[in-house]
Design a protein around this motif. Structure first.
Motif, mmCIF file in Angstrom:
data_model
loop_
_atom_site.group_PDB
_atom_site.id
_atom_site.type_symbol
_atom_site.label_atom_id
_atom_site.label_comp_id
_atom_site.label_asym_id
_atom_site.label_seq_id
_atom_site.Cartn_x
_atom_site.Cartn_y
_atom_site.Cartn_z
ATOM 1 N N VAL B 75 -21.844 -28.760 -30.439
ATOM 2 C CA VAL B 75 -22.705 -29.760 -29.813
ATOM 3 C C VAL B 75 -23.689 -30.271 -30.852
ATOM 4 N N ALA B 76 -23.657 -31.575 -31.094
ATOM 5 C CA ALA B 76 -24.637 -32.169 -32.011
ATOM 6 C C ALA B 76 -26.001 -32.172 -31.331
ATOM 7 N N ARG B 77 -27.029 -31.999 -32.144
ATOM 8 C CA ARG B 77 -28.382 -32.045 -31.585
ATOM 9 C C ARG B 77 -29.285 -32.758 -32.573
ATOM 10 N N GLY B 78 -30.066 -33.679 -32.050
ATOM 11 C CA GLY B 78 -31.038 -34.371 -32.892
ATOM 12 C C GLY B 78 -32.356 -33.633 -32.791
ATOM 13 N N ALA B 79 -33.297 -34.239 -32.071
ATOM 14 C CA ALA B 79 -34.598 -33.605 -31.918
ATOM 15 C C ALA B 79 -34.682 -32.788 -30.641
ATOM 16 N N GLY B 80 -33.620 -32.825 -29.846
ATOM 17 C CA GLY B 80 -33.685 -32.078 -28.594
ATOM 18 C C GLY B 80 -34.741 -32.612 -27.639
ATOM 19 N N THR B 81 -34.860 -33.946 -27.573
ATOM 20 C CA THR B 81 -35.781 -34.526 -26.592
ATOM 21 C C THR B 81 -35.035 -35.148 -25.420
ATOM 22 N N GLY B 82 -33.719 -35.019 -25.430
ATOM 23 C CA GLY B 82 -32.914 -35.614 -24.369
ATOM 24 C C GLY B 82 -33.349 -35.100 -23.010
ATOM 25 N N LEU B 83 -33.178 -35.939 -21.998
ATOM 26 C CA LEU B 83 -33.651 -35.562 -20.660
ATOM 27 C C LEU B 83 -32.503 -35.368 -19.687
ATOM 28 N N SER B 140 -40.047 -43.859 -25.138
ATOM 29 C CA SER B 140 -41.389 -43.271 -25.108
ATOM 30 C C SER B 140 -41.476 -42.058 -26.014
ATOM 31 N N SER B 141 -40.327 -41.465 -26.287
ATOM 32 C CA SER B 141 -40.282 -40.294 -27.144
ATOM 33 C C SER B 141 -40.140 -40.666 -28.608
ATOM 34 N N GLN B 142 -40.430 -41.895 -28.983
ATOM 35 C CA GLN B 142 -40.078 -42.378 -30.320
ATOM 36 C C GLN B 142 -40.725 -41.603 -31.461
ATOM 37 N N CYS B 145 -37.893 -38.407 -31.181
ATOM 38 C CA CYS B 145 -36.441 -38.451 -31.069
ATOM 39 C C CYS B 145 -35.797 -39.085 -32.305
ATOM 40 N N THR B 146 -34.533 -38.769 -32.523
ATOM 41 C CA THR B 146 -33.838 -39.230 -33.718
ATOM 42 C C THR B 146 -32.947 -40.433 -33.417
ATOM 43 N N ILE B 147 -32.636 -41.179 -34.449
ATOM 44 C CA ILE B 147 -31.751 -42.331 -34.289
ATOM 45 C C ILE B 147 -30.369 -41.860 -33.817
ATOM 46 N N GLY B 149 -29.698 -39.336 -31.901
ATOM 47 C CA GLY B 149 -29.842 -39.083 -30.464
ATOM 48 C C GLY B 149 -29.957 -40.384 -29.685
ATOM 49 N N ASN B 150 -30.639 -41.357 -30.254
ATOM 50 C CA ASN B 150 -30.772 -42.664 -29.601
ATOM 51 C C ASN B 150 -29.410 -43.324 -29.445
ATOM 52 N N VAL B 151 -28.608 -43.247 -30.510
ATOM 53 C CA VAL B 151 -27.275 -43.832 -30.454
ATOM 54 C C VAL B 151 -26.444 -43.111 -29.394
ATOM 55 N N ALA B 155 -30.326 -45.194 -26.066
ATOM 56 C CA ALA B 155 -31.699 -45.116 -25.584
ATOM 57 C C ALA B 155 -32.318 -46.494 -25.410
ATOM 58 N N GLY B 156 -33.170 -46.561 -24.435
ATOM 59 C CA GLY B 156 -33.952 -47.768 -24.199
ATOM 60 C C GLY B 156 -35.418 -47.454 -24.398
ATOM 61 N N GLY B 157 -36.251 -48.269 -23.837
ATOM 62 C CA GLY B 157 -37.684 -48.058 -23.950
ATOM 63 C C GLY B 157 -38.386 -49.232 -23.315
HETATM 64 C C1 FAD Z 1 -41.382 -37.506 -22.901
HETATM 65 C C2 FAD Z 1 -40.061 -38.153 -23.084
HETATM 66 C C3 FAD Z 1 -39.936 -39.527 -22.929
HETATM 67 C C4 FAD Z 1 -38.705 -40.146 -23.096
HETATM 68 N N1 FAD Z 1 -38.621 -41.497 -22.968
HETATM 69 C C5 FAD Z 1 -37.444 -42.117 -23.146
HETATM 70 C C6 FAD Z 1 -37.346 -43.534 -23.035
HETATM 71 O O1 FAD Z 1 -38.329 -44.236 -22.812
HETATM 72 N N2 FAD Z 1 -36.127 -44.098 -23.191
HETATM 73 C C7 FAD Z 1 -35.025 -43.361 -23.452
HETATM 74 O O2 FAD Z 1 -33.959 -43.935 -23.584
HETATM 75 N N3 FAD Z 1 -35.087 -42.020 -23.552
HETATM 76 C C8 FAD Z 1 -36.269 -41.387 -23.413
HETATM 77 N N4 FAD Z 1 -36.336 -40.025 -23.528
HETATM 78 C C9 FAD Z 1 -35.098 -39.252 -23.729
HETATM 79 C C10 FAD Z 1 -34.750 -38.912 -25.179
HETATM 80 O O3 FAD Z 1 -35.869 -38.962 -26.009
HETATM 81 C C11 FAD Z 1 -33.683 -39.836 -25.705
HETATM 82 O O4 FAD Z 1 -32.520 -39.624 -24.971
HETATM 83 C C12 FAD Z 1 -33.375 -39.667 -27.187
HETATM 84 O O5 FAD Z 1 -32.465 -40.670 -27.558
HETATM 85 C C13 FAD Z 1 -32.798 -38.328 -27.535
HETATM 86 O O6 FAD Z 1 -32.834 -38.183 -28.932
HETATM 87 P P1 FAD Z 1 -32.777 -36.729 -29.606
HETATM 88 O O7 FAD Z 1 -32.758 -36.933 -31.063
HETATM 89 O O8 FAD Z 1 -33.860 -35.895 -29.089
HETATM 90 O O9 FAD Z 1 -31.388 -36.223 -29.093
HETATM 91 P P2 FAD Z 1 -30.988 -34.806 -28.500
HETATM 92 O O10 FAD Z 1 -31.727 -34.526 -27.271
HETATM 93 O O11 FAD Z 1 -31.024 -33.816 -29.567
HETATM 94 O O12 FAD Z 1 -29.490 -35.100 -28.134
HETATM 95 C C14 FAD Z 1 -29.145 -35.986 -27.117
HETATM 96 C C15 FAD Z 1 -27.645 -36.203 -27.101
HETATM 97 O O13 FAD Z 1 -27.258 -36.853 -28.276
HETATM 98 C C16 FAD Z 1 -26.255 -36.139 -28.952
HETATM 99 N N5 FAD Z 1 -26.495 -36.374 -30.366
HETATM 100 C C17 FAD Z 1 -27.650 -36.176 -31.059
HETATM 101 N N6 FAD Z 1 -27.508 -36.559 -32.333
HETATM 102 C C18 FAD Z 1 -26.256 -37.024 -32.459
HETATM 103 C C19 FAD Z 1 -25.507 -37.560 -33.538
HETATM 104 N N7 FAD Z 1 -26.015 -37.734 -34.754
HETATM 105 N N8 FAD Z 1 -24.222 -37.916 -33.308
HETATM 106 C C20 FAD Z 1 -23.689 -37.778 -32.101
HETATM 107 N N9 FAD Z 1 -24.348 -37.282 -31.056
HETATM 108 C C21 FAD Z 1 -25.614 -36.907 -31.220
HETATM 109 C C22 FAD Z 1 -26.396 -34.745 -28.459
HETATM 110 O O14 FAD Z 1 -25.188 -34.061 -28.504
HETATM 111 C C23 FAD Z 1 -26.852 -34.930 -27.047
HETATM 112 O O15 FAD Z 1 -25.788 -35.125 -26.200
HETATM 113 C C24 FAD Z 1 -37.568 -39.381 -23.385
HETATM 114 C C25 FAD Z 1 -37.699 -37.997 -23.568
HETATM 115 C C26 FAD Z 1 -38.926 -37.386 -23.417
HETATM 116 C C27 FAD Z 1 -39.040 -35.912 -23.604
#
Ligand code: FAD
Ligand code: SF4
Ligand code: SF4
Lengths: 433, 484, 394
Positions: B75-83, B140-142, B145-147, B149-151, B155-157
């Motif tokens: 399982v890939a993980r970026g910053a682990g901010t996914g909801l 909001s998590s900008q 969170c990582t690009i 994870g956004n991809v 992700a929106g905002g």
């Molecule tokens: C307080 C708060 C507010 C938030 N607000 C928003 C918001 O306004 N809009 C919004 O869209 N989201 C929001 N989020 C959700 C979250 O931040 C996003 O989903 C963000 O894109 C996740 O990024 P991450 O790096 O933390 O990914 P992670 O949580 O680490 O991973 C998310 C998913 O992406 C996969 N992944 C990660 N990196 C890669 C990679 N390089 N290649 C392939 N797959 C990958 C993982 O397997 C997992 O399924 C919020 C979260 C929090 C905690």
């Protein structure tokens, strides 16, 4: 793997420990990760176990008993925390991380004591006579230039000597006698162990600038070490002992304000009520004293500060964590620098990040400390400033030693020293028009 | 489906990984893995078998190739901010990409950048600011969170109302397929004929492989910005204001709603933004673009709000004041931590004309189940974020919360909406997929996934319920043995 | 085992409207085709599908009759329509509500929405509003085995499940027969004004890049085309400005600093869309936006000398070249081959139309990578939907 409901373990596995009392703070964490990028150890070590969010997870595991108190990994990651509290500034949920950390360390050190070196330092700082001797030794080493010689040694010993070497005053001292009407009230200085021991000039400069800005200065003879080092290292019994001594001493002084020029000490004293919260009477007395504590930059900024004579040099400002994050004081030091004509203030990238000093951290976790310091030095170099101002002895020595060892021309200086030099320049300009 | 890597991979997996990335970058002890049991959705925990943190692109490729060779799930993980629990790695290898933080290039003339997946969203914008550019999608998590994870989550905002979501800002991605093969999807310089595999990959939640580098479009900073804070004494009138603004043709850069309980939580936090604490709802509306005409639009928006019953509208133009208003909004979710120890958040979307009705319905559901729902959401898109704070140690309260959540989801589906606008399905919303899509549609999704990841080793068990895959690939033998 | 604090043990109810009779009938035809191995050519209004693209079909599957608006809620700015609905009909309905679908592909104004999406066709408005992938919210399609799939939804933001919508958009029908689509509409701008400016591509791009204004469209028109359309005699920038009065006024002022500007009627855009002969060869070259002026300078003259014309969507870096086909003989084909061959070396390219005899010789297959082949196999294992249209084998 269908998600299945599970009960959150409700019971606390370690009742009666400092950590169990702090568990409400742990619950406030929503695991959002907003603190990650603020944390120097996470940025440096790139492991969430070395991040605020990860450490809180570990703390929670200790509380619910899913990890034992003597778990070596937990200890490592808790030890590696700088206690810089940058995570608190980033946390939208108001997690009182600093308190959680102290409670955790207090709980863990009961199981496994701190390393010898740490215990030695804490032992010395808790005893006035030993402390004075140690500081005297330091000053002799500095005066004989032994520290300069030994600062070339590799490793920690060399770095320690470089720290000592860096406490040599960066500003040329010129005498002047400040005048002021004392209309802003009376202030008494927490002289501080390291400040009075190695930065006595800065303490005098603090008194002069306070006077120049309308405060009358009185002394508090009975004061002790503030106890911050002990609290941060988990030695909360000693911290409380020192706290009570200081509360009593500053009650006596009667000054309106307790001025502190060491950010770490100021942060500690502002939290005396929390430190002494186990005893209701002490708690109230501590709260009263704490409410009078001000960082010197707050007092000066409140008064303007009055502008001085020109200093034709360049400076950049590095925010001490215990000022910015623990006390949430951001602009007052910059206002002090702004009061100095001719001084060019260059913004410092990453000024909000810790320099890696963190009390005795640089002695206990030298590797991490060095790696945290490296980007700080690079950012300072990029400003090309001649001076870097920061209002905490630990930071002055950490950054100062780093600059010294890398052969940089830039010197670390307390903002008060700069303002003081500016006032001196003004006084001398008047004398020789 | 392999769920426990230990059964499938070699027992020496940890040391073989360590040989690729270094001892320190492989975690295997349970106490070290503890921090990686959850993502940004508190309340879910799953222990990975191992965690590995490659530091370079080549290391990442080597790791994934080794895992492919051993048929091990990851399982890939970026910053682990996914909801949505998307980065949970039960029994799998957790592949942390947070060390791949290089911004490979910023091209100011073409307004685009190439970044590694671990680059934090806000870090990219900060780097681009030197060229008067920024990366428009602003979850909001900008700051965390990582690009990558956004991809993965598309992700929106707040500002996606005008500027679009991640999909609209990504030009190309180099993808490391679960097989270890590296392919480029999309094109950074010019169109190509053929399937939009880039579009399919964006939002695939880590199930199609790992984004190794991402080419994004950067946006120019607008010439003028106005932020309006409208203050309402009822949620309903705020919702009506949203509808009339949308219908007017003015496209605000952002239009966010916060209700009373949320406002109070924010105002109690260190991000207190000066919101009116006695308001039942506020709208935060941002207009941006050329300076000419922006005040005319602001005046119209102001009038729409007042017509809908706003008690007052404040217009902020100074950057510091605007930043403060936004800071409160962006930290609102975190600030909820103050209300209760546990928190669930949903992400449903409804057609915008249904906003007043759905908000009333959510209120009704909340009262019925005696829970406190806080609403802070992207009103302009109809993207709701009902939050429920509760105490998980109370079994009764927990049960009520989950009934309320299910009822809210059903109400949104019935209103013609969807179950997630930006957080993804992950694990959390898996149970709702059958209510949203027909079996054939879910089957088609499985079929698509199978193309990218035939072994279903990349983020197994997420997004699409397992049973729908079995139905699509209806081999009778698979059906017979289908227990999970 | 995943531990979770809260869960949904109660299932929600599927609330999807039933598949329409027409869709069901179409699905039955496709299923039959799959079973019998009958290759189908999917047709919309049939205005330009015969673009020379090879397609080995045994029978046709017409959708032109499958028209009409299924749902239109103006307040939501979304519309669900059957795939055979012509764009101009859709435009009329939306305009009645002060809205539009800002999608203006070249060719007949009555092309169907289904074909537009299946081919991912767009026009000058894509500069501001994007291409079909940015407009489509959801769709219903029939896979090559006759399964009816309902992807996406009717709301403007949606990340539920894997993105089948983007997958079928631009797939030329090879992954599924589009039967219904939900699209996002916009409110018509208060002012919609078009200016013609005689300027060079380089100047135009510099202005666009530095300008605070985002035009609805900014299309470079080659000299011959400008003459043809009656808007000038040299290379001309057609600039479409939208927004409130003050904004459009200020933008127009700013643009006229670039070159003398002249207001032209907005119908000029429809003129541009329908300007080319149905049998012309059309090649779209593209590059990054910083290189587009250089590309234009090289391409426009080649194309004009060959008797054709060119126009460019500058912000997207696309130069679209039209070459009339004078006759269907070998000599003409050889001439075309020379010119098109030269064009194809100049940038990324998408061939829109070419005499079919040249197609196979000049256009490399589009979906020939392993993933694309895999996707095709997953959605149309029998290769019954528009086989060969992407130049693919089998
Ligand atoms: C307080 C708060 C507010 C938030 N607000 C928003 C918001 O306004 N809009 C919004 O869209 N989201 C929001 N989020 C959700 C979250 O931040 C996003 O989903 C963000 O894109 C996740 O990024 P991450 O790096 O933390 O990914 P992670 O949580 O680490 O991973 C998310 C998913 O992406 C996969 N992944 C990660 N990196 C890669 C990679 N390089 N290649 C392939 N797959 C990958 C993982 O397997 C997992 O399924 C919020 C979260 C929090 C905690
Ligand atoms: S106190 Fe500093 S080092 Fe420790 S977790 Fe917080 S930010 Fe990190
Ligand atoms: S920012 Fe606060 S609430 Fe969020 S993870 Fe860090 S400590 Fe927890």
């Amino acid at each position: 793997m269908k998600p299945s409901p599970s009960a959150i373990p409700a019971a606390c596995a370690i009742p009666g420990t400092p950590l169990s009392n702090a568990s409400a703070g742990i619950d406030a964490c929503v695991h959002c990760g907003f603190c990650l990028q603020a944390c120097p150890t996470y940025i440096t070590l790139e492991d969430e176990n070395d991040s605020p969010r990860g450490r809180i997870v570990l703390m929670r595991a200790l509380v619910d008993g899913s990890l034992p108190l003597d778990d070596a990994d937990v200890r490592t990651h808790i030890d590696r925390c700088l206690g810089c509290r940058a995570c608190e500034t980033a946390c939208p949920s108001g997690v009182p991380y600093g308190q959680l950390l102290e409670a955790t360390r207090a709980t863990l050190t009961r199981m496994t004591p701190n390393p010898f070196l740490a215990r030695l330092v804490l032992f010395v700082f808790a005893r006035q006579v030993l402390l004075r001797l140690a500081m005297l030794g330091g000053r002799i080493t500095r005066a004989t230039r032994l520290s300069w010689l030994l600062s070339r040694l590799p490793g920690r010993a060399g770095f320690a000597m470089a720290m000592l070497e860096s406490t040599r005053s960066a500003m040329r001292r010129r005498h002047y006698t400040p005048t002021g009407d004392g209309a802003r009230g009376s202030a008494t200085l927490l002289t501080g162990c390291v400040m009075e021991g190695l930065f006595a000039n800065t303490n005098r400069a603090t008194e002069r600038t306070l006077v120049a800005n309308g405060y009358s200065v009185v002394e508090t003879p009975q004061q002790r070490c503030c106890g911050a080092l002990h609290a941060h290292a988990g030695d909360d019994d000693t911290a409380r002992m020192l706290g009570r001594a200081n509360v009593a001493a500053f009650e006596q002084s009667g000054a309106d304000f307790i001025a502190v020029n060491a950010a770490g000490c100021g942060a500690m004293m502002k939290e005396y009520a929390h430190l002494l919260s186990d005893d209701p009477t002490w708690r109230a007395r501590a709260a009263a004293v704490a409410s009078r504590v001000r960082d010197v930059s707050e007092l000066l900024a409140e008064a303007g500060p009055r502008s001085g004579g020109a200093l034709d040099t360049t400076v950049t400002y590095d925010a001490p964590c215990h000022l910015l994050h623990a006390q949430r004081i951001a602009s007052p030091p910059l206002r002090m620098l702004g009061a100095i004509p001719g001084l060019t203030v260059i913004p410092l990238d990453g000024s909000e990040h810790c320099c890696g000093s963190a009390g005795i951290y640089n002695l206990i976790e030298p590797d991490v400390s060095d790696r945290v310091l490296a980007p700080k030095l690079a950012n300072i170099a990029a400003t090309r400033a001649s001076l870097v101002a920061t209002g905490n002895p630990g930071c002055l020595m950490q950054i100062g030693a780093g600059l010294h060892q890398t052969g940089a021309r830039c010197r670390a200086v307390h903002p008060v020293d700069l303002l003081d030099a500016s006032y001196a320049a003004q006084a001398h300009a008047h004398r020789t028009p | 489906m392999p769920t426990d890597v230990a059964q499938h991979a070699a027992p020496d997996l940890a040391s073989r990984l360590a040989a690729l990335v270094g001892e320190r970058r492989v975690l295997a002890r349970p106490s070290e893995l503890r921090s990686y049991e959850s993502d940004g959705l508190p309340g879910y925990h799953a222990r990975p078998a191992l965690a590995v943190f490659p530091g370079t692109r080549d290391e990442t490729i080597a790791v994934v190739r080794l895992l492919a060779e051993l048929d091990a799930p990851f399982v890939a993980r970026g910053a682990g901010t996914g909801l949505s629990g998307g980065a949970l790695a039960e029994g799998s290898v957790l592949l942390g990409l947070h060390r791949l933080t290089r911004i490979l290039s910023i091209d100011a003339d073409d307004a685009r950048a190439v970044v590694e997946p671990g680059v934090v969203n806000a870090t990219l914008s900060r780097a681009a600011a030197a060229f008067g550019l920024h990366y428009a999608p602003d979850p909001s998590s900008q700051t965390a969170c990582t690009i990558g994870g956004n991809v993965a989550e598309n992700a929106g905002g707040p500002h996606c109302l005008k500027y679009g979501v991640t999909l609209n800002h990504v030009l190309a991605i180099t993808v490391l397929l679960p097989s270890g093969e590296v392919v480029t999807l999309g094109s950074a310089d010019g169109e190509r004929d053929g399937y939009d595999l880039l579009g399919a990959f964006i939002g695939s939640e880590g199930c199609f492989g790992v984004a190794l580098d991402v080419t994004v479009r950067l946006a120019r900073a607008p010439q003028a910005v106005r932020t309006l804070l409208a203050d309402f004494s009822s949620v309903n009138s705020a919702a009506h204001a949203v509808s009339s603004i949308i219908a007017s043709g003015i496209i605000p850069a952002a239009m966010e709603m916060m209700d009373g309980p949320t406002i109070q939580a924010v105002e109690a936090s260190i991000y207190a933004a000066g919101y009116p604490v006695d308001a039942a709802a506020i709208l935060l509306i941002e207009l941006d673009g050329a300076a000419a005409g922006i005040d005319d639009d602001a005046a119209r928006v102001d009038a729409f709000c007042r017509d809908a019953g706003a008690r007052g509208v404040r217009i902020a133009a100074a950057p510091a004041e605007r930043a403060r208003l936004w800071q409160g909004r962006k930290k609102a979710f975190g600030a909820m931590g103050r209300i209760a120890p546990n928190l669930v958040v949903q992400d449903a979307v409804v057609p915008r004309t249904k906003l007043p009705a759905i908000l009333a319905e959510i209120q009704r559901i909340a009262e019925l189940h005696r829970v406190l729902v806080c609403n802070v959401f992207h009103a302009g898109d109809g993207n709701l974020h009902p939050n429920i704070g509760y105490d998980a140690t109370s079994a009764d309260e927990t049960e009520r919360v989950h009934r309320a959540m299910a009822a809210i989801m059903q109400a949104c589906i019935d209103a013609g909406g969807t179950i997630t606008g930006e957080h993804g399905i992950g694990l959390d919303k898996l149970p709702y997929m059958d209510a949203l899509f027909t079996p054939a549609t879910l089957g088609a999704m499985c079929a698509l996934r199978e193309v990218f990841d035939p072994g279903r080793r990349s983020n197994p068990g997420k997004v699409v319920p397992v049973h729908s895959c079995r139905e699509w690939f209806a081999a009778p033998s698979a059906r017979a043995g289908g227990a999970s | 085992m995943v531990r979770r604090a809260i869960g949904t043990r109660r299932r929600c109810q599927l609330n999807a409207p039933p598949v329409s009779d027409v869709t069901a009938a179409l699905a039955e035809r496709v299923r039959h085709a799959h079973v019998t191995g009958t290759a189908l050519r999917i047709t919309g209004a049939g205005h330009w599908l015969d673009a020379g693209r090879p397609c080995r079909a045994d029978a046709s599957l017409p959708l032109a009759e499958h028209t009409g608006i299924v749902e239109y809620e103006p307040g939501d700015l979304t519309m669900t329509v059957r795939a055979g609905t012509p764009l101009d009909a859709l435009r009329a309905v939306a305009r009645g509500e002060g809205q539009w679908l800002p999608l203006d592909p070249f060719g007949h104004l009555g092309g169907t929405i289904g074909a537009t999406i299946a081919t991912a066709s767009s026009g000058p408005l894509s500069a501001a509003f994007g291409t079909p992938r940015d407009h489509v919210l959801g769709c219903e399609f029939i896979t090559g085995t006759g399964n009816v799939v309902r992807a996406g939804g009717r709301v403007v933001k949606n990340v539920a499940g894997f993105d089948l919508v983007r997958l079928v958009t631009g797939a030329w029908g090879t992954l599924g027969v589009l039967t219904e689509v939900s699209i996002r509409l916009r409110a018509l701008p208060e002012i919609d004004r078009t200016l013609a400016l005689e300027t060079t591509a380089g100047e135009a791009r510099r202005w666009l890049r530095a300008s605070a204004y985002t035009p609805l469209a900014a299309e470079m028109i080659s000299a011959r085309l400008a003459t043809d359309m009656g808007i000038g005699s040299r290379d001309t920038l057609l600039l479409r400005l939208g927004g409130n009065r003050a904004l459009v006024h200020a933008a127009a002022e700013s643009a006229s600093a670039l070159a003398g500007s002249r207001d032209v009627d907005t119908t000029v855009w429809d003129t541009l869309r329908t300007r080319e002969p149905a049998d012309a060869a059309v090649v779209r070259l593209s590059t990054s936006s910083s290189q587009v002026a250089a590309l234009w300078d090289r391409v426009a003259s080649i194309v004009e000398r060959a008797g054709g014309h060119a126009h460019a969507t500058l912000q997207r870096g696309i130069v679209r070249c039209m070459l009339p086909v004078q006759s269907d003989d070998a000599e003409e084909h050889a001439r075309l081959r020379g010119i098109v061959g030269a064009l194809l070396t100049l940038g990324s390219s998408v061939v829109e139309r070419l005499p079919s005899s040249l197609w196979a010789k000049m256009v490399p297959p589009a979906a020939s990578d392993a993933l694309s082949i895999g996707v095709r196999r997953a959605f149309d294992p029998g290769h019954v939907l528009n086989p060969g249209i992407l130049g693919e084998l089998a």
